[in-house]
Design an enzyme around this catalytic site. Structure first.
Site, mmCIF file in Angstrom:
data_model
loop_
_atom_site.group_PDB
_atom_site.id
_atom_site.type_symbol
_atom_site.label_atom_id
_atom_site.label_comp_id
_atom_site.label_asym_id
_atom_site.label_seq_id
_atom_site.Cartn_x
_atom_site.Cartn_y
_atom_site.Cartn_z
ATOM 1 N N SER A 56 5.904 -4.936 8.041
ATOM 2 C CA SER A 56 5.349 -5.872 9.030
ATOM 3 C C SER A 56 6.083 -7.205 9.055
ATOM 4 C CB SER A 56 3.872 -6.093 8.754
ATOM 5 O OG SER A 56 3.230 -4.868 8.752
ATOM 6 N N ARG A 97 0.820 -1.220 0.000
ATOM 7 C CA ARG A 97 0.000 0.000 0.000
ATOM 8 C C ARG A 97 0.848 1.262 0.000
ATOM 9 N NH1 ARG A 97 -3.991 -1.371 4.802
ATOM 10 N NH2 ARG A 97 -2.673 -3.196 4.933
ATOM 11 N N ASP A 104 3.064 -2.846 11.704
ATOM 12 C CA ASP A 104 1.668 -2.415 11.584
ATOM 13 C C ASP A 104 1.005 -2.108 12.924
ATOM 14 O OD1 ASP A 104 1.861 -5.111 12.070
ATOM 15 O OD2 ASP A 104 0.439 -5.730 10.524
HETATM 16 P P1 ADP Z 1 -3.582 -8.198 6.321
HETATM 17 O O1 ADP Z 1 -3.666 -8.899 7.618
HETATM 18 O O2 ADP Z 1 -3.180 -9.095 5.230
HETATM 19 O O3 ADP Z 1 -2.811 -6.930 6.423
HETATM 20 P P2 ADP Z 1 -6.298 -7.404 6.692
HETATM 21 O O4 ADP Z 1 -6.028 -6.724 7.971
HETATM 22 O O5 ADP Z 1 -7.266 -6.759 5.764
HETATM 23 O O6 ADP Z 1 -5.027 -7.717 5.861
HETATM 24 O O7 ADP Z 1 -6.840 -8.844 7.078
HETATM 25 C C1 ADP Z 1 -7.130 -9.760 6.095
HETATM 26 C C2 ADP Z 1 -7.480 -11.052 6.775
HETATM 27 O O8 ADP Z 1 -8.622 -10.876 7.587
HETATM 28 C C3 ADP Z 1 -7.802 -12.146 5.802
HETATM 29 O O9 ADP Z 1 -6.647 -12.912 5.505
HETATM 30 C C4 ADP Z 1 -8.801 -12.976 6.564
HETATM 31 O O10 ADP Z 1 -8.133 -13.931 7.340
HETATM 32 C C5 ADP Z 1 -9.474 -12.010 7.493
HETATM 33 N N1 ADP Z 1 -10.750 -11.571 6.936
HETATM 34 C C6 ADP Z 1 -10.974 -10.617 6.028
HETATM 35 N N2 ADP Z 1 -12.276 -10.507 5.755
HETATM 36 C C7 ADP Z 1 -12.913 -11.412 6.505
HETATM 37 C C8 ADP Z 1 -14.266 -11.806 6.692
HETATM 38 N N3 ADP Z 1 -15.272 -11.242 6.043
HETATM 39 N N4 ADP Z 1 -14.511 -12.765 7.571
HETATM 40 C C9 ADP Z 1 -13.522 -13.360 8.238
HETATM 41 N N5 ADP Z 1 -12.246 -13.054 8.116
HETATM 42 C C10 ADP Z 1 -11.928 -12.095 7.267
HETATM 43 MG MG MG Z 2 -2.463 -5.788 8.017
#
Ligand code: ADP
Ligand code: MG
Length: 509
Positions: free
Chosen positions: A176, A108, A229
């Site tokens: 991260s 990002r 993060d």
């Molecule tokens: P990252 O952790 O990759 O930085 P996010 O904070 O957006 O990204 O988290 C994404 C993770 O959150 C996904 O891998 C999934 O495990 C979980 N997640 C995202 N949307 C949902 C949802 N609708 N229901 C359950 N878990 C979700």
């Molecule tokens: Mg994240």
């Protein structure tokens, strides 16, 4: 009736009895198999249970491990890393700042315009996948991609800016991965995680690599803050609300950080900071305690993972793993009975059931659980299961999610206990004080990550458990606040609050 007729009638009657007996036998066996599965589910639920007494043991263990990790290097599975962030943004920052975030689902790039008085006047963000092949190439190729993407973003978004608005060109960098920080704007990579394997980067200064790539691309920008993060999330939390003392990220992976007193960081003798405190990056995904309710599924998941005996807490609570625990339970039940029909080989495929799909089954509120049926069909090649079996699947999702959310809640209260914000008076020398002596103060914990923000039942269970552990007297003082995209914005804010400094505010004597 002749003899022949009588014989036929007897034969028919015997035949019918035999068929009936076979049918009854089948039904009895099928019912037995069903009850075997129900018993297996009960056993799983029992093994994964998190009554409040057990959660309090986890709270105490977290606080004690935090203490141990601060006392000496390697004193605990919790690394308790120094971040050199000693002053968090307070809302007075102003100007335009950029940030990069590497290590989430997407790479990002952000630009924010801060207007003082806790206001964000503008916020642009671009998400971009990192080309897969770059994850295993050289650090130069990787950072060239990052720098070029930033340059294009700055040129695109910066067109409508007055030159006076682009102040300082300070950049926050959210990275991260585990980093050994040497100042707020430098740190060496300890190891890669999440499929990254750029070998020449390990033990190199991350900011130096980025800074060199920026110069190669002719970008005159200065990396003013290197954070992970959770620290970014804490920074945004504090920007909006000065009572924010900790931050937790629960997405694909999980981590937490909090504001600690400098004199409590025993492993770093003579640490002096202007504020008297420092943010500690706990790397809490690696927390472990014998009080965690571990099941045979967790043991198998760990043994088959790329990092056995590592990140034990994360494997029970983060989005990367919850769907796979559910898959393992269904797989086991399908091997032990025919309630899911013929065994589907998809059930043996790791990570085939993602956590968002699991959440969709859990949150299916249609009367016939049609979403559950659809996901079983499309993802697991399991067809035509009766309603009672679909209900069983929902129950499995519930057990897994409830445990995860409640353990994360216990972790959060553990942090509050360590800093004396849980109303019990905290801990001294690793021993838990039993008496309630702490003065009650409003305490905010910033929370970020898709599991918490997008999975409503998870969030509800977590919030509920925090209140349950704290009790009704203390709970109203503790507030969990969602910080959407906090990790990136926070890095830009830290770039802002650190760019204003002309002198180093942290000294190690
Ligand atoms: P990252 O952790 O990759 O930085 P996010 O904070 O957006 O990204 O988290 C994404 C993770 O959150 C996904 O891998 C999934 O495990 C979980 N997640 C995202 N949307 C949902 C949802 N609708 N229901 C359950 N878990 C979700
Ligand atoms: Mg994240």
């Amino acid at each position: 009736m002749g003899k022949l007729g009588l014989g036929l009638a007897v034969a028919c009657a015997v035949g019918s009895c035999a068929i009936a007996a076979v049918m009854v036998g089948r039904r009895v066996r099928s019912r037995r198999r069903w009850w075997r599965v129900v018993r297996a589910l009960d056993e799983f639920e029992e093994a994964a249970s998190t009554p409040v007494g057990r959660l309090r043991q986890v709270v105490d263990a977290m606080a004690v491990e935090m203490h141990a990790g601060l006392a000496s290097e390697g004193g605990s599975k919790l690394k308790m890393l120094l971040t050199f962030v000693d002053n968090l943004p307070d809302g007075s920052e102003s100007g335009i700042y950029y940030a990069l975030h590497v290590g989430g689902t997407n790479f990002r790039i952000l630009r924010i315009q801060l207007g003082g008085q806790r206001s964000i006047l503008g916020h642009d963000v671009e998400r971009k996948p990192i080309p897969q092949h770059l994850l295993t190439r050289t650090s130069e190729e990787f950072f060239d991609f990052i720098a070029l993407s930033l340059k294009e973003f700055v040129e695109r978004k910066g067109n409508n800016l007055q030159p006076s608005q682009v102040r300082g060109k300070d950049l926050g960098f959210t990275f991260s991965f585990p980093v050994k920080q040497t100042s707020v704007s430098s740190g060496t990579l300890i190891k890669w995680t999440k499929g990254f394997a750029i070998d020449d980067m390990v033990e190199k200064d991350v900011v130096e690599c980025l800074q060199k790539a920026l110069s190669r691309r002719g970008l005159d920008m200065n990396v003013a803050a290197l954070v992970n993060d959770s620290v970014g999330t804490l920074a945004v939390g504090h920007f909006y609300d000065k009572d924010t003392v900790a931050a937790v990220v629960i997405g694909t992976d999980t981590n937490a950080c909090y504001l600690e007193r400098a004199d409590a960081i025993i492993k770093c003798q003579g640490l002096l900071t202007t504020s008297g405190g420092m943010v500690i990056n706990m790397e809490w995904g690696n927390f472990w305690s014998s009080h965690l309710p571990r099941t045979s599924y967790d043991i198998d998941l760990d043994a088959e993972s790329q990092n056995p005996n590592d990140q034990g807490f994360e494997k029970m609570i983060s989005g990367m793993y919850l769907g796979d625990i559910v898959r393992r339970v269904i797989c086991n039940m399908s091997l032990a009975s025919d309630i899911f029909g013929p065994f589907s080989s998809k059930l043996s495929t790791r990570f085939v059931l993602s956590t968002p799909l699991m959440a969709a089954m859990h949150e299916d509120d249609s009367p016939d659980l049609s979403e559950v049926a659809k996901i079983l069909e499309e993802t697991l090649d399991i067809y035509d299961v009766p309603l009672k079996v679909r209900k069983l699947v929902v129950k499995i999702c519930d057990v897994v999610t409830r445990r995860a959310a409640r353990l994360a809640a216990a972790g959060i209260v553990g942090i509050l206990k360590k800093i004396g914000r849980d109303g019990t008076g905290g801990i001294t020398s690793g021993r838990i004080k039993g008496v309630r002596s702490g003065k009650l103060r409003r305490t905010v914990v910033a929370v970020e990550g898709g599991l918490y923000t997008s999975y409503a039942i998870f969030k509800e269970y977590l919030n509920e458990a925090v209140a349950e552990i704290l009790g009704e007297e203390i709970a109203p003082y503790v507030i969990l606040k969602v910080m959407e995209d906090g990790s990136g914005i926070g890095a830009a804010m830290l770039a802002a609050s650190n760019s204003a400094r002309s002198v180093d505010t942290v000294q190690v004597l």
